[in-house]
Design a protein around this motif. Structure first.
Motif, mmCIF file in Angstrom:
data_model
loop_
_atom_site.group_PDB
_atom_site.id
_atom_site.type_symbol
_atom_site.label_atom_id
_atom_site.label_comp_id
_atom_site.label_asym_id
_atom_site.label_seq_id
_atom_site.Cartn_x
_atom_site.Cartn_y
_atom_site.Cartn_z
ATOM 1 N N ASN A 18 39.995 -64.880 128.057
ATOM 2 C CA ASN A 18 39.480 -66.138 128.599
ATOM 3 C C ASN A 18 40.485 -67.269 128.389
ATOM 4 O OD1 ASN A 18 37.506 -67.600 129.970
ATOM 5 N ND2 ASN A 18 36.544 -68.265 128.075
ATOM 6 N N PHE A 21 43.176 -66.900 130.909
ATOM 7 C CA PHE A 21 42.660 -67.319 132.215
ATOM 8 C C PHE A 21 42.756 -68.843 132.364
ATOM 9 C CE2 PHE A 21 39.015 -68.160 135.134
ATOM 10 C CZ PHE A 21 39.489 -67.467 136.229
ATOM 11 N N TYR A 22 42.361 -69.581 131.327
ATOM 12 C CA TYR A 22 42.467 -71.047 131.349
ATOM 13 C C TYR A 22 43.927 -71.473 131.455
ATOM 14 C CZ TYR A 22 37.813 -72.969 130.709
ATOM 15 O OH TYR A 22 36.532 -73.399 130.910
ATOM 16 N N ASN A 25 45.292 -71.063 134.976
ATOM 17 C CA ASN A 25 44.788 -72.087 135.885
ATOM 18 C C ASN A 25 45.379 -73.451 135.577
ATOM 19 O OD1 ASN A 25 42.605 -71.108 137.888
ATOM 20 N ND2 ASN A 25 42.293 -69.937 136.020
ATOM 21 N N ALA A 65 34.492 -75.308 136.022
ATOM 22 C CA ALA A 65 35.452 -74.298 135.525
ATOM 23 C C ALA A 65 34.804 -72.916 135.547
ATOM 24 C CB ALA A 65 36.001 -74.680 134.166
ATOM 25 N N ASP A 66 34.882 -72.176 134.438
ATOM 26 C CA ASP A 66 34.353 -70.808 134.450
ATOM 27 C C ASP A 66 32.913 -70.727 133.974
ATOM 28 O OD1 ASP A 66 34.723 -71.210 131.741
ATOM 29 O OD2 ASP A 66 35.566 -69.226 131.380
ATOM 30 N N GLU A 87 33.207 -77.231 141.826
ATOM 31 C CA GLU A 87 34.465 -76.673 141.329
ATOM 32 C C GLU A 87 35.389 -76.417 142.513
ATOM 33 O OE1 GLU A 87 37.493 -75.830 139.481
ATOM 34 O OE2 GLU A 87 35.781 -76.174 138.140
ATOM 35 N N PHE A 92 37.864 -70.019 139.534
ATOM 36 C CA PHE A 92 36.657 -70.440 138.828
ATOM 37 C C PHE A 92 35.430 -70.345 139.733
ATOM 38 C CE2 PHE A 92 39.419 -73.147 135.860
ATOM 39 C CZ PHE A 92 39.386 -72.184 134.864
ATOM 40 N N LYS A 95 34.159 -66.887 139.579
ATOM 41 C CA LYS A 95 33.432 -66.617 138.329
ATOM 42 C C LYS A 95 32.039 -67.239 138.345
ATOM 43 C CE LYS A 95 36.250 -65.420 134.560
ATOM 44 N NZ LYS A 95 36.378 -65.610 133.139
#
Length: 192
Positions: A18, A21-22, A25, A65-66, A87, A92, A95
């Motif tokens: 995770n 992933f951030y 992005n 976001a997610d 978003e 995102f 997700k």
């Protein structure tokens, strides 16, 4: 600073996947992402404690976001409440669309184009990182779409530098959340 980030990851259960992933992005779009890490449970709690969940039926989340905050909002909402999660990052949006809750509607466009009247709006948008005109349009739209009597905007920022901009449209109070990386300021705003 890196040790503080590791401690925050360890204490909040954020997975390395995770976190990566951030980071991906953020690298692809730092002006719209604004952070390297998801919000901590303490930051989410500080934000969610600011509204009356018994009467808040129409809710928006800007910069979902997610879904870290989204899942917590859904867990507190009444069965007949609705959440619009705005978003613009495609990864995102994918997700968010995987969440299975009929109360959630994912809005894959800018919050500048809100069209519902809301009891509460939560914002995780990085106002200072975005183009000024975009920040202004989003704050104007938020003020316009909040229900007049009891509508509230709850947002967090990493700096007090957005206070002048917020003051154009809202009266506000703030609280500091140190159990987040980086520490954050939560603003509770009422339309002027």
């Amino acid at each position: 600073m890196l040790n503080a980030a590791r401690m925050t990851i360890k204490n909040t259960g954020i997975s390395i996947q995770n976190q990566f992933f951030y980071l991906q992005n953020f690298i692809s779009s730092p002006r719209t992402m604004g952070t390297l890490m998801p919000s901590s449970p303490w930051l989410c709690h500080a934000m969610l404690s600011q509204i009356d969940w018994a009467t808040s039926l129409e809710i928006a989340e800007l910069g979902a976001a997610d879904g870290v905050l989204t899942r917590r909002i859904l867990s507190r909402m009444r069965a007949d409440a609705k959440l619009e999660a705005f978003e613009i990052q495609p990864a995102f949006v994918r997700k968010l669309n995987q969440m299975d809750d009929p109360r959630l509607q994912v809005m894959a466009h800018s919050a500048e184009h809100m069209s519902t009247q809301y009891d509460a709006v939560f914002s995780c948008l990085p106002l200072l990182s975005m183009p000024v005109r975009t920040s202004i349009r989003i704050l104007q739209a938020t003020r316009q779409q909040l229900k007049e009597k009891d509508g509230v905007l709850v947002l967090f920022q990493y700096s007090h530098l957005s206070e002048k901009l917020l003051s154009r449209y809202f009266t506000w109070k703030k609280i500091r959340v140190v159990k987040n990386f980086p520490p954050a300021l939560v603003y509770i705003c009422k339309p002027r």
